[in-house]
Scaffold this active site. Sequence first.
Site, short mmCIF file in Angstrom:
data_model
loop_
_atom_site.label_atom_id
_atom_site.label_comp_id
_atom_site.label_asym_id
_atom_site.label_seq_id
_atom_site.Cartn_x
_atom_site.Cartn_y
_atom_site.Cartn_z
N GLU A 14 39.88 51.33 39.94
CA GLU A 14 38.84 51.31 38.91
C GLU A 14 37.83 52.43 39.08
OE1 GLU A 14 36.58 47.69 38.57
OE2 GLU A 14 35.46 48.46 36.85
N ASP B 28 41.40 46.80 41.93
CA ASP B 28 39.99 46.62 41.61
C ASP B 28 39.30 46.24 42.90
OD1 ASP B 28 38.17 44.99 38.90
OD2 ASP B 28 37.47 46.02 40.71
N ILE C 70 36.18 45.55 43.73
CA ILE C 70 35.30 44.38 43.56
C ILE C 70 35.43 43.94 42.11
CG2 ILE C 70 32.96 43.45 43.62
CD1 ILE C 70 32.24 45.40 45.80
N ASP C 71 36.23 42.87 41.90
CA ASP C 71 36.33 42.33 40.54
C ASP C 71 35.31 41.21 40.43
OD1 ASP C 71 37.49 42.31 37.94
OD2 ASP C 71 38.47 40.42 38.47
N THR D 29 31.89 42.42 39.55
CA THR D 29 30.76 43.19 40.08
C THR D 29 29.42 42.60 39.66
OG1 THR D 29 32.02 45.26 40.21
CG2 THR D 29 29.63 45.44 40.05
N ASP E 273 42.13 45.06 36.61
CA ASP E 273 41.58 43.70 36.61
C ASP E 273 42.68 42.65 36.64
OD1 ASP E 273 39.20 44.88 34.22
OD2 ASP E 273 38.78 44.41 36.31
#
Length: 330
Positions: free
Chosen positions: A82, A102, A104-105, A107, A251
Site C-alpha cells: 500500500e 497492507d 497496517i489495515d 489505519t 486490503d
Amino acid sequence: MPNIKLTENDLQSILSFSVELARTSGALILEGSAAIQSTSSQSDISEKNNSVDLVTEYDVRVEDLVKKSIKEKYPLFNFIGEESYSSGNRPPLTEEPTFCVDPIDGTTNFIHGFPFVCISLGLIYDRRPVLGVIYNPFLDQMYTGIRGQGSFLQRGATASRQRLPLASPPKPLPSLSQALIAVEWGSDRRKVTIDTKSQSFSRLAGNPAQGVEDGKMAHSLRSLGSAALNFALVAQGGLDIYWEIGCWPWDVCAGIVIAEEAGGLVSGSHSFFASTSETERFGVVTEELLTGRKYIVVRAIADTSTERGIDAQRRIIKEFYESVQDVDTT
Ligand code: LIP
C-alpha cells in the site's frame, strides 16, 4: 505460466515465514500504537487523498520491515504494498509470485486505539491469490489460509489453530433479514458516494413494515474499518456478508484466500456478479476481480436437501445487489 514453480510444500514454507513476519510486524504495530496513544501530537500522522485517508510513520516502517524481510528470503518474488504504491512504486502484476501487503489495515482504527487493526500478507501466484495471513496483534488473532489447504484461526501464540468456519456445518442463511452485514464508509466522502451508501445501508437495515421502502431489516450492519478483518470474520462465520466499494487489492488479497478456503464465496461489482453468476466463472477470483476495487463475500452455507450451498450464496448476493446501489470509485 510462472517461471518460478511453487509446490504445496513451498506454500507451506512461505506460510510459516509469513506467520513469523506477521508476528514481528505485530510487535511494531503495538509499539506504534503505544507511541501514538502516549502523545497528544499528531506529527506522525499524514493525509493521503483527504482528511480521513490517513497514514502514519508506522504504516511506512512496518511496510519497510516486511519488504526487506521478503527481499532477503524470497529475492525473486515481486512486491505490491500500500505505501509503496502510494509513493509511486506500482509494478504491473505478472504470473510470478507476488506478495500483496497492507502493513497496517485499519489505519484509522490504529490512530484512534480501536483494536481492529491487522497486518495483511497476501501472495498472488499466476495472477490469483493463493496464500493469506492476517494478524491482529491487539487481540492476538492469527488468520491463515492456503488455496486448497484450508484456512485457520489461532487465538494466542500457544493455542492450537481452529479450522474455519468455526460452525461445522455452517448455518443456513434464509435471507438478508437474518444476516449480520459488514459495510464501510471508506475514504471517498463525496456527496454522491455518501448519499448512495446511506440509501443502501438504510435499505439493508430498515423495516419495510414501518415505512422503509424495500427494506430488508437485516439483523444489523457493522463497520469495522478493516477490509482484511471483515474478510477474516466472514471466513470465521462471525459475519454473514461483507461488501465494499473503494478498497484495494492489498486490503483484500489475503482475506480472499482465507474466506474462500473457509467455504466463502467472493464476487465483484454488480456488473461482475451479473456477468458471472450463472456461469462456471461464478466464485472464481480473477485479476479483474482482485483489482476491481468492488468486493462482496458471503460466508459458507451448508447444502440442504433443497438447496446447494453455492446456490444459497448466489441467491443471497442476488438479493443483496437488488437492495444496494453501485457507485463509482475515486
Ligand atoms: C482501510 C480498509 C477499509 C476501508 C478504509 C481503508 P487502510 O484500509 O481496510 O476497508 O473502508 O477506507 O481503506 O487504509 O486502513 O489500510
